[in-house]
Design a protein around this motif. Structure first.
Motif, PDB file in Angstrom:
ATOM      1  N   ILE A 153       0.833  -1.200   0.000  1.00  0.00           N
ATOM      2  CA  ILE A 153       0.000   0.000   0.000  1.00  0.00           C
ATOM      3  C   ILE A 153       0.872   1.257   0.000  1.00  0.00           C
ATOM      4  O   ILE A 153       1.693   1.464   0.902  1.00  0.00           O
ATOM      5  CB  ILE A 153      -0.938   0.014   1.230  1.00  0.00           C
ATOM      6  CG1 ILE A 153      -1.972  -1.112   1.113  1.00  0.00           C
ATOM      7  CG2 ILE A 153      -1.618   1.360   1.381  1.00  0.00           C
ATOM      8  CD1 ILE A 153      -3.001  -0.921   0.019  1.00  0.00           C
ATOM      9  N   LEU A 154       0.704   2.085  -1.017  1.00  0.00           N
ATOM     10  CA  LEU A 154       1.413   3.354  -1.081  1.00  0.00           C
ATOM     11  C   LEU A 154       0.920   4.272   0.027  1.00  0.00           C
ATOM     12  O   LEU A 154      -0.276   4.339   0.309  1.00  0.00           O
ATOM     13  CB  LEU A 154       1.182   4.020  -2.441  1.00  0.00           C
ATOM     14  CG  LEU A 154       1.669   3.250  -3.672  1.00  0.00           C
ATOM     15  CD1 LEU A 154       1.264   3.990  -4.944  1.00  0.00           C
ATOM     16  CD2 LEU A 154       3.178   3.044  -3.632  1.00  0.00           C
ATOM     17  N   CYS A 155       1.845   4.984   0.658  1.00  0.00           N
ATOM     18  CA  CYS A 155       1.514   5.919   1.736  1.00  0.00           C
ATOM     19  C   CYS A 155       2.035   7.303   1.365  1.00  0.00           C
ATOM     20  O   CYS A 155       3.172   7.443   0.927  1.00  0.00           O
ATOM     21  CB  CYS A 155       2.142   5.474   3.054  1.00  0.00           C
ATOM     22  SG  CYS A 155       1.563   3.867   3.643  1.00  0.00           S
ATOM     23  N   THR A 180      -6.064   6.159  -3.159  1.00  0.00           N
ATOM     24  CA  THR A 180      -6.743   4.875  -3.386  1.00  0.00           C
ATOM     25  C   THR A 180      -6.656   4.477  -4.853  1.00  0.00           C
ATOM     26  O   THR A 180      -6.360   3.315  -5.182  1.00  0.00           O
ATOM     27  CB  THR A 180      -8.213   4.955  -2.937  1.00  0.00           C
ATOM     28  OG1 THR A 180      -8.268   5.166  -1.526  1.00  0.00           O
ATOM     29  CG2 THR A 180      -8.953   3.662  -3.263  1.00  0.00           C
ATOM     30  N   GLN A 181      -6.890   5.444  -5.756  1.00  0.00           N
ATOM     31  CA  GLN A 181      -6.784   5.151  -7.195  1.00  0.00           C
ATOM     32  C   GLN A 181      -5.372   4.696  -7.550  1.00  0.00           C
ATOM     33  O   GLN A 181      -5.186   3.764  -8.349  1.00  0.00           O
ATOM     34  CB  GLN A 181      -7.143   6.399  -8.011  1.00  0.00           C
ATOM     35  CG  GLN A 181      -8.602   6.815  -7.913  1.00  0.00           C
ATOM     36  CD  GLN A 181      -9.511   5.981  -8.810  1.00  0.00           C
ATOM     37  OE1 GLN A 181      -9.167   4.859  -9.205  1.00  0.00           O
ATOM     38  NE2 GLN A 181     -10.675   6.515  -9.120  1.00  0.00           N
ATOM     39  N   ARG A 182      -4.371   5.329  -6.953  1.00  0.00           N
ATOM     40  CA  ARG A 182      -2.989   4.930  -7.230  1.00  0.00           C
ATOM     41  C   ARG A 182      -2.717   3.523  -6.695  1.00  0.00           C
ATOM     42  O   ARG A 182      -1.994   2.745  -7.319  1.00  0.00           O
ATOM     43  CB  ARG A 182      -2.008   5.922  -6.601  1.00  0.00           C
ATOM     44  CG  ARG A 182      -1.986   7.279  -7.265  1.00  0.00           C
ATOM     45  CD  ARG A 182      -0.875   8.152  -6.713  1.00  0.00           C
ATOM     46  NE  ARG A 182       0.444   7.585  -7.006  1.00  0.00           N
ATOM     47  CZ  ARG A 182       1.584   8.087  -6.539  1.00  0.00           C
ATOM     48  NH1 ARG A 182       1.557   9.149  -5.752  1.00  0.00           N
ATOM     49  NH2 ARG A 182       2.738   7.528  -6.844  1.00  0.00           N
ATOM     50  N   ASN A 183      -3.311   3.192  -5.537  1.00  0.00           N
ATOM     51  CA  ASN A 183      -3.097   1.859  -4.965  1.00  0.00           C
ATOM     52  C   ASN A 183      -3.786   0.772  -5.778  1.00  0.00           C
ATOM     53  O   ASN A 183      -3.321  -0.371  -5.799  1.00  0.00           O
ATOM     54  CB  ASN A 183      -3.555   1.839  -3.507  1.00  0.00           C
ATOM     55  CG  ASN A 183      -2.464   2.318  -2.570  1.00  0.00           C
ATOM     56  OD1 ASN A 183      -1.307   1.934  -2.716  1.00  0.00           O
ATOM     57  ND2 ASN A 183      -2.819   3.166  -1.621  1.00  0.00           N
ATOM     58  N   VAL A 184      -4.881   1.107  -6.436  1.00  0.00           N
ATOM     59  CA  VAL A 184      -5.527   0.149  -7.339  1.00  0.00           C
ATOM     60  C   VAL A 184      -4.538  -0.277  -8.421  1.00  0.00           C
ATOM     61  O   VAL A 184      -4.326  -1.470  -8.682  1.00  0.00           O
ATOM     62  CB  VAL A 184      -6.793   0.762  -7.973  1.00  0.00           C
ATOM     63  CG1 VAL A 184      -7.326  -0.147  -9.076  1.00  0.00           C
ATOM     64  CG2 VAL A 184      -7.868   1.002  -6.930  1.00  0.00           C
ATOM     65  N   VAL A 185      -3.894   0.720  -9.049  1.00  0.00           N
ATOM     66  CA  VAL A 185      -2.960   0.449 -10.147  1.00  0.00           C
ATOM     67  C   VAL A 185      -1.685  -0.212  -9.621  1.00  0.00           C
ATOM     68  O   VAL A 185      -1.172  -1.177 -10.210  1.00  0.00           O
ATOM     69  CB  VAL A 185      -2.627   1.764 -10.888  1.00  0.00           C
ATOM     70  CG1 VAL A 185      -1.581   1.525 -11.969  1.00  0.00           C
ATOM     71  CG2 VAL A 185      -3.891   2.358 -11.494  1.00  0.00           C
ATOM     72  N   HIS A 186      -1.181   0.305  -8.494  1.00  0.00           N
ATOM     73  CA  HIS A 186       0.083  -0.195  -7.945  1.00  0.00           C
ATOM     74  C   HIS A 186      -0.006  -1.671  -7.579  1.00  0.00           C
ATOM     75  O   HIS A 186       0.998  -2.389  -7.639  1.00  0.00           O
ATOM     76  CB  HIS A 186       0.465   0.634  -6.715  1.00  0.00           C
ATOM     77  CG  HIS A 186       1.838   0.355  -6.191  1.00  0.00           C
ATOM     78  ND1 HIS A 186       2.982   0.743  -6.864  1.00  0.00           N
ATOM     79  CD2 HIS A 186       2.262  -0.292  -5.064  1.00  0.00           C
ATOM     80  CE1 HIS A 186       4.050   0.357  -6.171  1.00  0.00           C
ATOM     81  NE2 HIS A 186       3.643  -0.273  -5.084  1.00  0.00           N
ATOM     82  N   ASN A 187      -1.195  -2.126  -7.213  1.00  0.00           N
ATOM     83  CA  ASN A 187      -1.387  -3.530  -6.833  1.00  0.00           C
ATOM     84  C   ASN A 187      -2.019  -4.357  -7.949  1.00  0.00           C
ATOM     85  O   ASN A 187      -2.531  -5.445  -7.700  1.00  0.00           O
ATOM     86  CB  ASN A 187      -2.215  -3.602  -5.549  1.00  0.00           C
ATOM     87  CG  ASN A 187      -1.423  -3.147  -4.339  1.00  0.00           C
ATOM     88  OD1 ASN A 187      -0.619  -3.900  -3.802  1.00  0.00           O
ATOM     89  ND2 ASN A 187      -1.628  -1.909  -3.910  1.00  0.00           N
TER      90      ASN A 187
END
Length: 208
Positions: free
Chosen positions: A32-34, A111-118
């Protein structure tokens, strides 16, 4: 170079959370990106979300819950709760739609970035949207099968007296400071529209 690491060490000495410096936090099988202005996921939350996901999978295999459920997550922050549940059930048809809501634009972007990152961006059933839950914004499926929420639950007095300085200085007060309002809101607004819910709690007073 050395100067970069020196800056990081100085920021850490000043109390900047490690997750903001390295940029991420493990959460179940997710990375998870923080980022600043968004609450860092806690291990206590990770524990119950993982247990919930395992229970959902077990119940689905036993046929004791239906498929095509609507899941809604309030106060989503980094999106860690719904994204882990999505990751754990991605090869099933348990969830028809997952909706993540927050009042913070920074949280929604992250949250949108974490969708892509994962690597979950191909899950067309995952929606991220703004909502002021306490105002009763009605932006979700007419019937919610499962509602999850890790609301702000640290009272102002407890926040001032017991919370460590690093959290007070660097993490968003919006996501931390609260008391009964989200639990009263659950009872007064959302209970008639949901089949089940999991809310994180800060005290027995809030539970009662």
């Amino acid at each position: 170079g050395i100067s970069h690491w020196a800056r990081l060490c100085n920021w850490r000495l000043e109390g900047v959370p490690l997750q903001y410096l390295i940029g991420w936090q493990p959460f179940g099988s997710l990375k998870i990106l923080c980022r600043n202005h968004v609450l860092i996921p806690r291990w206590e939350t990770e524990e119950w979300v993982n247990d919930l996901g395992q229970s959902i999978l077990t119940c689905s295999k036993l046929g004791s819950i239906k498929s095509d459920l609507n899941l809604v997550d309030f106060c989503t922050g980094t999106g860690c709760i719904p994204l882990l549940l999505l990751k754990m059930t991605r090869h099933t048809n348990i969830f028809k739609q997952i909706c993540a809501f927050d009042i913070s634009p920074d949280a929604l972007k992250l949250t949108q970035r974490n969708v892509v990152h994962n690597h979950l961006e191909h899950s067309t059933n995952f929606k991220v949207q703004y909502a002021n839950i306490l105002n009763g914004d009605n932006l979700f499926p007419e019937k919610i099968d499962m509602l999850t929420c890790n609301p702000p639950y640290i009272s102002k007095n407890t926040f001032e007296s017991d919370v460590e300085d690093s959290v007070k200085r660097y993490e968003p007060h919006l996501a931390l400071v609260g008391d009964l309002e989200f639990y009263e809101n659950l009872i007064q607004i959302w209970l008639p529209h949901i089949n089940s819910f999991v809310y994180e709690l800060g005290s027995y007073k809030q539970f009662n």
